[in-house]
Enzyme design. Structure first.
Site, PDB file in Angstrom:
ATOM      1  N   HIS A  45       0.953  -1.092   0.072  1.00  9.23           N
ATOM      2  CA  HIS A  45      -0.098  -0.023  -0.055  1.00  9.23           C
ATOM      3  C   HIS A  45       0.803   1.168   0.071  1.00  9.23           C
ATOM      4  O   HIS A  45       1.906   1.269   0.198  1.00  9.23           O
ATOM      5  CB  HIS A  45      -0.891   0.039   1.148  1.00  9.23           C
ATOM      6  CG  HIS A  45      -0.118  -0.205   2.507  1.00  9.23           C
ATOM      7  ND1 HIS A  45       0.190  -1.599   3.099  1.00  9.23           N
ATOM      8  CD2 HIS A  45       0.119   0.849   3.287  1.00  9.23           C
ATOM      9  CE1 HIS A  45       0.975  -1.092   4.233  1.00  9.23           C
ATOM     10  NE2 HIS A  45       0.891   0.084   4.403  1.00  9.23           N
ATOM     11  N   THR A  48       2.089   4.265  -4.390  1.00 10.23           N
ATOM     12  CA  THR A  48       3.213   4.098  -5.546  1.00 10.23           C
ATOM     13  C   THR A  48       4.113   3.173  -5.066  1.00 10.23           C
ATOM     14  O   THR A  48       4.739   3.043  -4.012  1.00 10.23           O
ATOM     15  CB  THR A  48       3.526   5.499  -5.839  1.00 10.23           C
ATOM     16  OG1 THR A  48       3.972   6.199  -4.759  1.00 10.23           O
ATOM     17  CG2 THR A  48       2.676   6.507  -6.489  1.00 10.23           C
ATOM     18  N   ARG A  49       5.066   2.570  -6.163  1.00 15.45           N
ATOM     19  CA  ARG A  49       6.083   1.889  -6.138  1.00 15.45           C
ATOM     20  C   ARG A  49       6.993   2.224  -7.166  1.00 15.45           C
ATOM     21  O   ARG A  49       6.596   2.210  -8.315  1.00 15.45           O
ATOM     22  CB  ARG A  49       5.888   0.165  -6.029  1.00 15.45           C
ATOM     23  CG  ARG A  49       4.819  -0.157  -5.024  1.00 15.45           C
ATOM     24  CD  ARG A  49       6.088  -0.197  -3.555  1.00 15.45           C
ATOM     25  NE  ARG A  49       5.396  -0.529  -2.327  1.00 15.45           N
ATOM     26  CZ  ARG A  49       4.737   0.082  -1.368  1.00 15.45           C
ATOM     27  NH1 ARG A  49       4.419   1.343  -1.636  1.00 15.45           N
ATOM     28  NH2 ARG A  49       4.170  -0.777  -0.290  1.00 15.45           N
ATOM     29  N   LYS A 262       7.015  11.977  -1.736  1.00 21.53           N
ATOM     30  CA  LYS A 262       6.915  10.905  -1.262  1.00 21.53           C
ATOM     31  C   LYS A 262       8.194  10.463  -0.618  1.00 21.53           C
ATOM     32  O   LYS A 262       9.091  10.411  -1.782  1.00 21.53           O
ATOM     33  CB  LYS A 262       6.039   9.868  -1.594  1.00 21.53           C
ATOM     34  CG  LYS A 262       6.035   8.465  -0.981  1.00 21.53           C
ATOM     35  CD  LYS A 262       5.241   7.293  -1.745  1.00 21.53           C
ATOM     36  CE  LYS A 262       5.429   6.164  -1.194  1.00 21.53           C
ATOM     37  NZ  LYS A 262       4.848   5.198  -2.133  1.00 21.53           N
ATOM     38  N   HIS A 267      15.109  -0.121   5.363  1.00 24.76           N
ATOM     39  CA  HIS A 267      15.366  -0.441   6.568  1.00 24.76           C
ATOM     40  C   HIS A 267      14.999   0.523   7.751  1.00 24.76           C
ATOM     41  O   HIS A 267      15.946   0.433   9.060  1.00 24.76           O
ATOM     42  CB  HIS A 267      16.628  -1.093   6.824  1.00 24.76           C
ATOM     43  CG  HIS A 267      17.040  -2.189   5.683  1.00 24.76           C
ATOM     44  ND1 HIS A 267      16.283  -3.207   5.611  1.00 24.76           N
ATOM     45  CD2 HIS A 267      17.842  -2.229   4.803  1.00 24.76           C
ATOM     46  CE1 HIS A 267      16.498  -3.934   4.470  1.00 24.76           C
ATOM     47  NE2 HIS A 267      17.704  -3.445   4.155  1.00 24.76           N
ATOM     48  N   CYS A 311       4.468   0.307   6.833  1.00 24.34           N
ATOM     49  CA  CYS A 311       4.419  -0.672   5.922  1.00 24.34           C
ATOM     50  C   CYS A 311       5.546  -1.951   6.413  1.00 24.34           C
ATOM     51  O   CYS A 311       6.188  -1.527   7.354  1.00 24.34           O
ATOM     52  CB  CYS A 311       5.106  -0.150   4.433  1.00 24.34           C
ATOM     53  SG  CYS A 311       4.688  -1.083   3.104  1.00 24.34           S
ATOM     54  N   LYS A 344       7.611  -3.878  -8.273  1.00 24.85           N
ATOM     55  CA  LYS A 344       7.915  -3.738  -9.745  1.00 24.85           C
ATOM     56  C   LYS A 344       7.966  -4.899 -10.374  1.00 24.85           C
ATOM     57  O   LYS A 344       7.729  -5.039 -11.691  1.00 24.85           O
ATOM     58  CB  LYS A 344       9.425  -2.982 -10.026  1.00 24.85           C
ATOM     59  CG  LYS A 344      10.627  -3.553  -9.416  1.00 24.85           C
ATOM     60  CD  LYS A 344      11.824  -2.888  -9.629  1.00 24.85           C
ATOM     61  CE  LYS A 344      12.043  -1.794  -8.485  1.00 24.85           C
ATOM     62  NZ  LYS A 344      12.281  -2.220  -7.154  1.00 24.85           N
TER      63      LYS A 344
HETATM   64  C1  LIG Z   1       7.316   1.192   2.556  1.00 26.29           C
HETATM   65  C2  LIG Z   1       7.821   0.130   1.343  1.00 26.29           C
HETATM   66  C3  LIG Z   1       8.226   0.737   0.108  1.00 26.29           C
HETATM   67  C4  LIG Z   1       8.571   0.233  -1.094  1.00 26.29           C
HETATM   68  N1  LIG Z   1       8.910   0.515  -2.183  1.00 26.29           N
HETATM   69  C5  LIG Z   1       9.065  -0.338  -3.097  1.00 26.29           C
HETATM   70  C6  LIG Z   1       9.298   0.243  -4.498  1.00 26.29           C
HETATM   71  O1  LIG Z   1       9.581   1.384  -4.565  1.00 26.29           O
HETATM   72  N2  LIG Z   1       9.442  -0.606  -5.554  1.00 26.29           N
HETATM   73  C7  LIG Z   1       9.487  -1.946  -5.433  1.00 26.29           C
HETATM   74  O2  LIG Z   1       9.578  -2.701  -6.427  1.00 26.29           O
HETATM   75  N3  LIG Z   1       9.162  -2.296  -4.197  1.00 26.29           N
HETATM   76  C8  LIG Z   1       8.964  -1.657  -3.403  1.00 26.29           C
HETATM   77  N4  LIG Z   1       8.586  -2.099  -1.842  1.00 26.29           N
HETATM   78  C9  LIG Z   1       8.360  -3.555  -1.716  1.00 26.29           C
HETATM   79  C10 LIG Z   1       7.323  -4.408  -2.281  1.00 26.29           C
HETATM   80  O3  LIG Z   1       6.268  -3.321  -2.086  1.00 26.29           O
HETATM   81  C11 LIG Z   1       7.015  -5.596  -1.527  1.00 26.29           C
HETATM   82  O4  LIG Z   1       8.383  -6.405  -2.124  1.00 26.29           O
HETATM   83  C12 LIG Z   1       5.836  -6.156  -2.010  1.00 26.29           C
HETATM   84  O5  LIG Z   1       4.647  -5.326  -2.127  1.00 26.29           O
HETATM   85  C13 LIG Z   1       5.496  -7.553  -1.799  1.00 26.29           C
HETATM   86  O6  LIG Z   1       4.263  -8.137  -2.035  1.00 26.29           O
HETATM   87  P1  LIG Z   1       3.876  -9.458  -1.454  1.00 26.29           P
HETATM   88  O7  LIG Z   1       2.808 -10.118  -2.214  1.00 26.29           O
HETATM   89  O8  LIG Z   1       4.876 -10.306  -1.041  1.00 26.29           O
HETATM   90  O9  LIG Z   1       3.262  -8.913   0.037  1.00 26.29           O
HETATM   91  P2  LIG Z   1       1.661  -8.265   0.125  1.00 26.29           P
HETATM   92  O10 LIG Z   1       1.433  -7.220  -0.902  1.00 26.29           O
HETATM   93  O11 LIG Z   1       1.666  -7.905   1.568  1.00 26.29           O
HETATM   94  O12 LIG Z   1       0.933  -9.591   0.277  1.00 26.29           O
HETATM   95  C14 LIG Z   1       0.838 -10.700   1.066  1.00 26.29           C
HETATM   96  C15 LIG Z   1      -0.604 -11.036   1.140  1.00 26.29           C
HETATM   97  O13 LIG Z   1      -0.725 -12.160   1.707  1.00 26.29           O
HETATM   98  C16 LIG Z   1      -1.920 -12.165   2.802  1.00 26.29           C
HETATM   99  N5  LIG Z   1      -1.955 -13.098   3.971  1.00 26.29           N
HETATM  100  C17 LIG Z   1      -0.800 -13.138   4.673  1.00 26.29           C
HETATM  101  N6  LIG Z   1      -1.154 -14.256   5.591  1.00 26.29           N
HETATM  102  C18 LIG Z   1      -2.420 -14.692   5.137  1.00 26.29           C
HETATM  103  C19 LIG Z   1      -3.182 -15.788   5.540  1.00 26.29           C
HETATM  104  N7  LIG Z   1      -3.024 -16.559   6.656  1.00 26.29           N
HETATM  105  N8  LIG Z   1      -4.312 -16.167   5.045  1.00 26.29           N
HETATM  106  C20 LIG Z   1      -4.695 -15.401   4.022  1.00 26.29           C
HETATM  107  N9  LIG Z   1      -3.971 -14.240   3.484  1.00 26.29           N
HETATM  108  C21 LIG Z   1      -2.928 -14.152   3.932  1.00 26.29           C
HETATM  109  C22 LIG Z   1      -1.750 -10.735   3.256  1.00 26.29           C
HETATM  110  O14 LIG Z   1      -2.784  -9.921   3.934  1.00 26.29           O
HETATM  111  C23 LIG Z   1      -1.265  -9.884   2.211  1.00 26.29           C
HETATM  112  O15 LIG Z   1      -2.220  -9.411   1.570  1.00 26.29           O
HETATM  113  C24 LIG Z   1       8.100  -1.587  -0.743  1.00 26.29           C
HETATM  114  C25 LIG Z   1       7.803  -1.800   0.436  1.00 26.29           C
HETATM  115  C26 LIG Z   1       7.505  -0.997   1.442  1.00 26.29           C
HETATM  116  C27 LIG Z   1       6.835  -1.613   2.674  1.00 26.29           C
END
Ligand SMILES: Cc1cc2nc3c(=O)[nH]c(=O)nc-3n(C[C@H](O)[C@H](O)[C@H](O)COP(=O)(O)OP(=O)(O)OC[C@H]3O[C@@H](n4cnc5c(N)ncnc54)[C@H](O)[C@@H]3O)c2cc1C
Length: 383
Positions: A45, A48-49, A262, A267, A311, A344
């Site tokens: 959330h 933007t990324r 933004k 870390h 986040c 990304k």
């Molecule tokens: C502040 C911040 C800035 C960032 N900036 C960048 C950037 O500029 N560019 C970039 O490329 N990346 C960036 N990243 C990294 C990137 O956003 C993450 O690597 C990516 O969003 C990870 O996606 P995900 O699907 O692993 O996690 P999520 O999108 O969190 O999805 C995991 C999902 O699993 C669900 N879940 C977990 N356990 C269960 C369960 N037991 N039952 C059902 N559902 C479950 C969760 O609710 C969640 O919706 C940033 C991250 C952060 C925090």
């Protein structure tokens, strides 16, 4: 009990993309998400990324990025919505620093168009930047940002159009191998499938306990500050950036969607957390770290605070992703440990997860992302 070809556990950034690519292959697929779709409790959330082709983290990411761009553009066409905005990207650090050298090397190895700018050239060309002497930058014109929550919605809507079933507000409480397939238990029911695709972000270790030392959740904070000179921080004149300076490694974006420039620090305060217990309030010391950096390097952006959000990163020991089959259960695929730079890649990770679920291997080179690189791992299912 309902039976599916594949179940995707977690419908965030990666899970929504996996769901779409599985549905595109005409598989009967179910996505299960514990919160809303989308939501603000995970890692995707904050509107933007950054997306960029120049990749100081490792040049092996560049071929995946080329495919990620292609798939994002295809998704935009499918849903008829703009998801990717090009601004150009700046990777800056001292000239002998990892960010500048790594970014330049990735451009050279993969013949990416780019320009090297010293601090004076950068500040003159993009006057929102006020970097000091000694900083060198790579400008790569294809960089920009994705509208992250809209990307999740787009993947989910496109998957549903293809017949995927999606359940929000349903928490997976356990899963186990059953013959060559899996059974998944939630707080609402039981499901079985031939394949399980685990995309549970910061909750990875709760569903696959052996991921605990390999995918560690970390609290992050984002700030939006209203510039005193907003014209310097608008999309056409302000490229996204990654920057390593004496205060740490930071990233930032032009004004878009909500008020403010933004900014975030990789870390942040180095706080390893349990995602279910994390402090989601933002405090004065969180804000100060981001404000001090902004005031020094982007002084015309350091006006009043507009928004602050927490986040989660999920870090591997080497900060490269985990994209692999479960070492003992080939019917289970894992996408985890995106270490703060994964969003990304969601589009291409969706394709990779669909490849792994369907055939056990991928057309993409996944050597950098194997579980084996950490030595022997027993990824026993949760009970
Ligand atoms: C502040 C911040 C800035 C960032 N900036 C960048 C950037 O500029 N560019 C970039 O490329 N990346 C960036 N990243 C990294 C990137 O956003 C993450 O690597 C990516 O969003 C990870 O996606 P995900 O699907 O692993 O996690 P999520 O999108 O969190 O999805 C995991 C999902 O699993 C669900 N879940 C977990 N356990 C269960 C369960 N037991 N039952 C059902 N559902 C479950 C969760 O609710 C969640 O919706 C940033 C991250 C952060 C925090």
């Amino acid at each position: 009990m309902s039976r599916y070809d594949a179940i995707v556990l977690g419908v965030g950034g990666m899970g929504s993309a996996a769901l779409y690519h599985l549905a595109r292959r005409r598989l009967r697929v179910l996505g299960i998400e514990r919160y809303n779709i989308p939501h603000e409790m995970g890692s995707s959330h904050g509107l933007t990324r950054i997306i960029r082709l120049a990749y100081y983290e490792h040049p092996a990411y560049v071929p995946l990025l080329r495919r990620a761009y292609e798939l994002w553009r295809q998704l935009e066409n499918t849903v008829q919505e703009r998801l990717l905005i090009i601004t150009g990207s700046i990777d800056a650090s001292p000239a002998d620093g990892e960010v500048f050298k790594g970014s330049k090397a990735s451009c050279d190895i993969h013949h990416l168009p780019h320009e090297v700018l010293d601090h004076g050239e950068l500040n003159a060309r993009f006057p929102g930047y006020q970097l000091p002497q000694g900083i060198a930058a790579v400008y790569q014109p294809d960089g920009g940002f994705l509208l992250s929550e809209r990307c999740i919605v787009a993947h989910v809507v496109a998957a549903q159009e293809l017949g995927a079933e999606v359940h929000g507000q349903e928490r997976v409480v356990g899963w186990e191998a059953m013959g060559h397939g899996v059974e998944v238990r939630t707080d609402r029911g039981h499901y079985s499938a031939d394949r399980l695709v685990i995309c549970s972000g910061a909750w990875g270790a709760k569903l696959v306990p052996a991921l605990a030392p390999l995918a560690a959740p970390e609290r992050q904070v984002l700030a939006w500050f209203q510039p005193t000179r907003p014209a310097l921080f608008r999309v056409p004149v302000f490229p996204v950036f990654n920057m390593a300076v004496e205060e740490g490694r930071y990233y930032g974006f032009p004004i878009y969607g909500i008020p403010g420039f933004k900014v975030g620090r990789y870390h942040h305060l180095q706080q390893r957390v349990d995602p279910d217990q994390m402090d989601r309030e933002v405090h004065r010391d969180d804000e100060e770290v981001l404000r001090r950096f902004t005031a020094r390097y982007f002084p015309a952006a350091a006006g009043p605070t507009m928004s602050l959000k927490t986040c989660l990163f999920t870090n591997t020991p080497d900060e490269h992703f985990i994209l692999d089959l479960h070492p003992e259960l080939p019917q289970v695929c894992i996408a985890a440990g995106f270490s703060g730079h994964g969003f990304k890649f969601c589009s291409v990770v969706g394709e990779i997860m669909a490849d792994l679920a369907q055939t056990g291997h991928s057309r993409h080179n996944l050597d950098l992302f194997s579980l084996q690189r950490f030595g022997h791992t027993t990824c026993a299912p949760s009970v």
